[in-house]
Enzyme design. Structure first.
Site, PDB file in Angstrom:
ATOM      1  N   TYR A  55      33.769  63.695 -22.805  1.00 45.19           N
ATOM      2  CA  TYR A  55      33.935  63.104 -24.357  1.00 45.19           C
ATOM      3  C   TYR A  55      32.857  62.407 -24.661  1.00 45.19           C
ATOM      4  CZ  TYR A  55      34.807  58.369 -22.659  1.00 45.19           C
ATOM      5  OH  TYR A  55      34.804  57.080 -22.198  1.00 45.19           O
TER       6      TYR A  55
ATOM      7  N   LEU B 177      26.900  54.812 -16.748  1.00 49.51           N
ATOM      8  CA  LEU B 177      26.646  55.909 -18.040  1.00 49.51           C
ATOM      9  C   LEU B 177      25.421  55.390 -18.713  1.00 49.51           C
ATOM     10  CD1 LEU B 177      28.531  58.012 -19.675  1.00 49.51           C
ATOM     11  CD2 LEU B 177      28.898  56.217 -21.308  1.00 49.51           C
TER      12      LEU B 177
ATOM     13  N   LYS C  79      29.939  61.307 -18.931  1.00 53.77           N
ATOM     14  CA  LYS C  79      31.020  61.011 -19.566  1.00 53.77           C
ATOM     15  C   LYS C  79      32.277  61.693 -19.414  1.00 53.77           C
ATOM     16  CE  LYS C  79      31.124  58.301 -24.157  1.00 53.77           C
ATOM     17  NZ  LYS C  79      31.748  56.834 -23.511  1.00 53.77           N
TER      18      LYS C  79
ATOM     19  N   GLU D 172      27.740  48.574 -14.222  1.00 52.14           N
ATOM     20  CA  GLU D 172      28.250  48.377 -15.558  1.00 52.14           C
ATOM     21  C   GLU D 172      29.412  47.666 -15.837  1.00 52.14           C
ATOM     22  OE1 GLU D 172      28.385  52.062 -17.487  1.00 52.14           O
ATOM     23  OE2 GLU D 172      29.534  52.747 -15.640  1.00 52.14           O
TER      24      GLU D 172
END
Ligand code: PDD
Length: 285
Positions: free
Chosen positions: A30, A200, A144, A176
């Protein structure tokens, strides 16, 4: 209005088969693209990341960049908000349940738009609370992927603790957030974890690093230890929907003096200026 497999329609009329591999396996990827004044922000970069995610899961890109741009443009126009965010996902399509790839199946392409509202003034002024947790996700966090169960559980842990985000630590180093990238400010230097398979590659992360460089804010991209996170003067979170937010408490303890710091305030202003410049160049605002 949403987009599903070639057609625009109201959300209520959109259905996917229960055998869709997105539903059965979380087999898809996505993107989330912010739109300001009906102009998609950093579209080329989002589409490039989508291509990387698709290639990583060995799914052919169903559209050219030009075709994606056109579909996204039509979706933006079909919805009422000036500022929106586009959620798009591509799954490996509907097929009899079998882990191995099906043959000759069309991917499912879905896009929707939602109103994009800036984080409330209170969060801007006071910052947000975060907790830490062990990063227990897989080793391809650069994709993702729509398989977000670990991220869902990690974000919920923050909510359960009355916080807004969970900072993830893997083997003693910062990766993250559950749904964001994280920056650290120490001794006047901005630190960012390196892009690799453990995080990411955020589009907002890139903007922040570019702005730091353009404005000569000292900056290092390198591994950041848990100690450096816990003793930071400032912590920031970045994402397409939240832009840049200061984290002012971590595991219940104040970060720095517990208020958004001076480096954050500068970066926030640069970010808003940059957005205005981009919108002006696109003939908006
Ligand atoms: N998430 N890391 C993770 C795990 C994320 O889910 C996100 C964004 C980011 C920031 O990337 P970007 O700056 O490109 O938005 C980093 C989106 C917003 C979401 O899942 O809703």
């Amino acid at each position: 209005m949403i987009y599903l497999n070639g057609a625009f329609m109201p959300l209520e009329q959109a259905f996917v088969p229960v055998l869709d591999r997105g539903f059965i396996f979380g087999d898809g990827v996505y993107e989330v693209i912010p739109v300001y004044s009906r102009h998609p922000f950093r579209l080329a970069e989002h589409l490039r990341r989508l291509q990387c995610s698709l290639a990583a899961i060995r799914l052919d890109d169903p559209h050219s960049g030009e075709a994606w741009g056109e579909l996204i443009g039509r979706l933006i126009e079909a919805n009422p908000w000036q500022d929106q965010y586009i959620y798009l996902q591509v799954t490996r399509g509907a097929a009899e349940r079998n882990h191995a790839f099906p043959e000759g199946v069309r991917p499912t392409v879905f896009m929707m738009s939602s109103p994009l509202t800036a984080p409330p003034e209170s969060q801007r002024e006071q910052g947000i609370a975060a907790i830490t947790a062990m990063d227990n996700r897989w080793l391809r966090c650069d994709i993702k992927s729509i398989s977000l169960l670990p991220n869902v559980l990690l974000r919920q842990a923050a909510v359960d603790a009355g916080a807004a985000e969970t900072l993830l630590l893997r083997e003693g180093f910062l990766t993250e957030g559950a749904a964001s990238n994280i920056f650290v400010v120490r001794d006047g230097t901005l630190l960012a974890p390196p892009k690799n398979h453990l995080m990411l590659p955020g589009i907002t992360y890139d903007v922040v690093l570019e702005l730091a460089e353009a404005n000569e804010m000292p900056c290092q991209v390198r591994e950041i230890s848990e100690f450096e996170v816990r003793s930071a003067q400032e912590l920031w979170l970045t994402s397409s929907t939240k832009e840049v937010l200061a984290i002012t408490t971590l595991d219940g303890r104040p970060v720095g003096d517990g208020k958004p710091g001076p480096a954050y305030r500068r970066m926030y202003a640069w970010y808003q200026d940059y957005k205005s410049t981009v919108m002006r160049a696109a003939g908006k605002r």
